[in-house]
Design a protein around this motif. Structure first.
Motif, short mmCIF file in Angstrom:
data_model
loop_
_atom_site.label_atom_id
_atom_site.label_comp_id
_atom_site.label_asym_id
_atom_site.label_seq_id
_atom_site.Cartn_x
_atom_site.Cartn_y
_atom_site.Cartn_z
N SER A 110 0.82 -1.22 0.00
CA SER A 110 0.00 0.00 0.00
C SER A 110 0.84 1.26 0.00
O SER A 110 2.05 1.23 0.24
CB SER A 110 -0.97 0.05 1.18
OG SER A 110 -0.31 0.42 2.38
N MET A 111 0.19 2.40 -0.27
CA MET A 111 0.82 3.72 -0.19
C MET A 111 -0.09 4.62 0.66
O MET A 111 -0.80 5.48 0.14
CB MET A 111 1.00 4.33 -1.58
CG MET A 111 2.12 3.73 -2.38
SD MET A 111 2.47 4.63 -3.93
CE MET A 111 3.30 6.11 -3.30
N PRO A 112 -0.08 4.43 1.98
CA PRO A 112 -0.94 5.26 2.83
C PRO A 112 -0.62 6.73 2.68
O PRO A 112 0.54 7.13 2.63
CB PRO A 112 -0.62 4.75 4.25
CG PRO A 112 0.71 4.07 4.13
CD PRO A 112 0.74 3.51 2.76
N GLY A 113 -1.67 7.54 2.57
CA GLY A 113 -1.49 8.96 2.37
C GLY A 113 -1.36 9.35 0.92
O GLY A 113 -1.35 10.54 0.59
N MET A 114 -1.27 8.36 0.04
CA MET A 114 -1.14 8.62 -1.41
C MET A 114 -1.92 7.57 -2.19
O MET A 114 -1.39 6.92 -3.09
CB MET A 114 0.32 8.62 -1.83
CG MET A 114 1.15 9.74 -1.27
SD MET A 114 2.81 9.73 -1.99
CE MET A 114 3.56 11.10 -1.11
N ALA A 115 -3.19 7.41 -1.87
CA ALA A 115 -4.01 6.39 -2.53
C ALA A 115 -4.09 6.62 -4.03
O ALA A 115 -4.10 5.67 -4.82
CB ALA A 115 -5.41 6.38 -1.93
N HIS A 116 -4.13 7.88 -4.42
CA HIS A 116 -4.22 8.20 -5.85
C HIS A 116 -2.96 7.78 -6.59
O HIS A 116 -3.02 7.16 -7.66
CB HIS A 116 -4.49 9.69 -6.07
CG HIS A 116 -3.72 10.63 -5.19
ND1 HIS A 116 -2.60 10.26 -4.47
CD2 HIS A 116 -3.94 11.94 -4.89
CE1 HIS A 116 -2.15 11.30 -3.78
NE2 HIS A 116 -2.95 12.33 -4.02
N SER A 117 -1.81 8.06 -6.02
CA SER A 117 -0.55 7.69 -6.66
C SER A 117 -0.37 6.18 -6.67
O SER A 117 0.10 5.60 -7.66
CB SER A 117 0.63 8.35 -5.94
OG SER A 117 1.84 8.07 -6.61
N GLY A 118 -0.72 5.51 -5.57
CA GLY A 118 -0.60 4.06 -5.50
C GLY A 118 -1.41 3.38 -6.58
O GLY A 118 -0.95 2.45 -7.24
N ALA A 119 -2.64 3.87 -6.79
CA ALA A 119 -3.50 3.29 -7.82
C ALA A 119 -2.91 3.51 -9.20
O ALA A 119 -2.91 2.61 -10.05
CB ALA A 119 -4.90 3.90 -7.72
N ALA A 120 -2.39 4.72 -9.44
CA ALA A 120 -1.80 5.03 -10.75
C ALA A 120 -0.56 4.20 -11.00
O ALA A 120 -0.36 3.66 -12.11
CB ALA A 120 -1.48 6.52 -10.82
N ARG A 121 0.31 4.08 -10.00
CA ARG A 121 1.55 3.33 -10.18
C ARG A 121 1.27 1.84 -10.39
O ARG A 121 1.95 1.18 -11.18
CB ARG A 121 2.45 3.52 -8.96
CG ARG A 121 2.72 4.96 -8.56
CD ARG A 121 3.51 5.73 -9.58
NE ARG A 121 3.94 7.02 -9.02
CZ ARG A 121 4.77 7.86 -9.61
NH1 ARG A 121 5.26 7.56 -10.80
NH2 ARG A 121 5.10 9.00 -9.04
#
Length: 294
Positions: free
Chosen positions: A155-166
């Motif tokens: 996961s990328m907590p605090g950056m859900a948008h970036s995690g989904a894109a990456r």
């Protein structure tokens, strides 16, 4: 001084390699190393002054570079930019899809507009660049694409948008590697962990304390250098990686393996200086993030 690459001089001589986000951070470092190895580098970004400054640095160091201002989120602009590069240089041999960006915020506070902006930058823009480089050049003569993603494992907590894109870009990497193999095109990704690059300067001042504590969560006990990430990118562009496609090279100091209950995570300072894990900093023009400067 010149770039201290571990790769053989002239490794990429004559190749035309496009680097998006080439005006700062990992993109700037990678562009310098590629040029030092003989490539003709084309810097892509939205800030003409930054691109021109990096171009001037590379030229001063004896390399070849040009730049083009391009918002990778705009399909027509991307198409025209790639067409201009092909017209100027004849072909595109490599693409480093490095441009990206995000901001720190809890998932429940991300607006639809903010979500879309990050998706457009970190996923759609990279797709558009790869597609146009393929259709306008690589489909006819082959090439290599390296997509820069991130440490999304766990996961990328605090950056859900970036995690989904990456994560989407990882899937695109795997799919394009399969679909484009018949044209002699390799597609891979590099996933940096915590890197001490100028990208950290875009986070708000209140994030500084958190950023300084990050190495304590990394088994190797430190940040990566820009040059360590660049070396991974160069390897995947090189002939030595000619049978590697559809994979993700993690450069993260084993950070995703951290599990609760393991105890002390970060290696002691004296261990961090052992030869096998000692920081590699080949970039002679490296500029540390402001939060680490005295």
């Amino acid at each position: 001084m010149s770039y201290r690459s571990v790769f053989a001089p002239g490794l990429l001589a004559g190749q035309v390699i496009v680097v998006t986000g080439g005006g700062s951070g990992i993109g700037r470092c990678t562009a310098h190393e590629l040029a030092a190895l003989g490539a003709r580098v084309v810097l892509i970004g939205r800030n003409a002054d930054k691109l021109r400054a990096v171009q001037d640095e590379i030229t001063a160091d004896g390399g070849q570079a040009s730049h083009a201002v391009c918002d990778i989120r705009q399909e027509d602009v991307v198409r025209q930019t790639v067409a201009g590069i092909v017209a100027q240089h004849g072909a595109i041999d490599g693409l480093v899809n490095n441009a990206g960006g995000q901001y720190i915020t809890p998932a429940e506070k991300i607006s639809a507009k903010g979500w879309q902006a990050v998706i457009d930058t970190n996923l759609t823009g990279g797709f558009l660049m790869a597609r146009e480089c393929f259709t306008q050049s690589m489909a006819a003569r082959g090439g290599a694409v390296v997509n820069i993603v991130a440490d999304i494992w766990g996961s990328m907590p605090g950056m859900a948008h970036s995690g989904a894109a990456r994560a989407g870009m990882v899937s695109f990497t795997e799919t394009a590697a399969l679909e484009w193999a018949g044209s002699g095109v390799r597609v891979n990704a590099v996933a940096p962990g915590y890197v001490a690059s100028s990208g950290m300067d875009h986070y708000p001042p209140e994030a500084a304390a958190m950023l300084r504590q990050m190495p304590k969560t990394v088994p190797l006990g430190r940040f990566a250098t820009e040059a360590e990430v660049s070396a991974g990118i160069v390897f995947l562009l090189s002939p030595a990686a000619s049978f590697i496609s559809g994979t993700v090279l993690r450069i993260d100091g084993a950070r995703p393996q951290v599990r609760m209950g393991w105890g002390q995570v970060a290696a002691p300072v004296d261990v961090q200086e052992r030869a096998a894990v000692r920081p590699f900093d080949g970039f002679h023009r490296y500029q540390p993030p402001k939060i680490f400067q005295p």
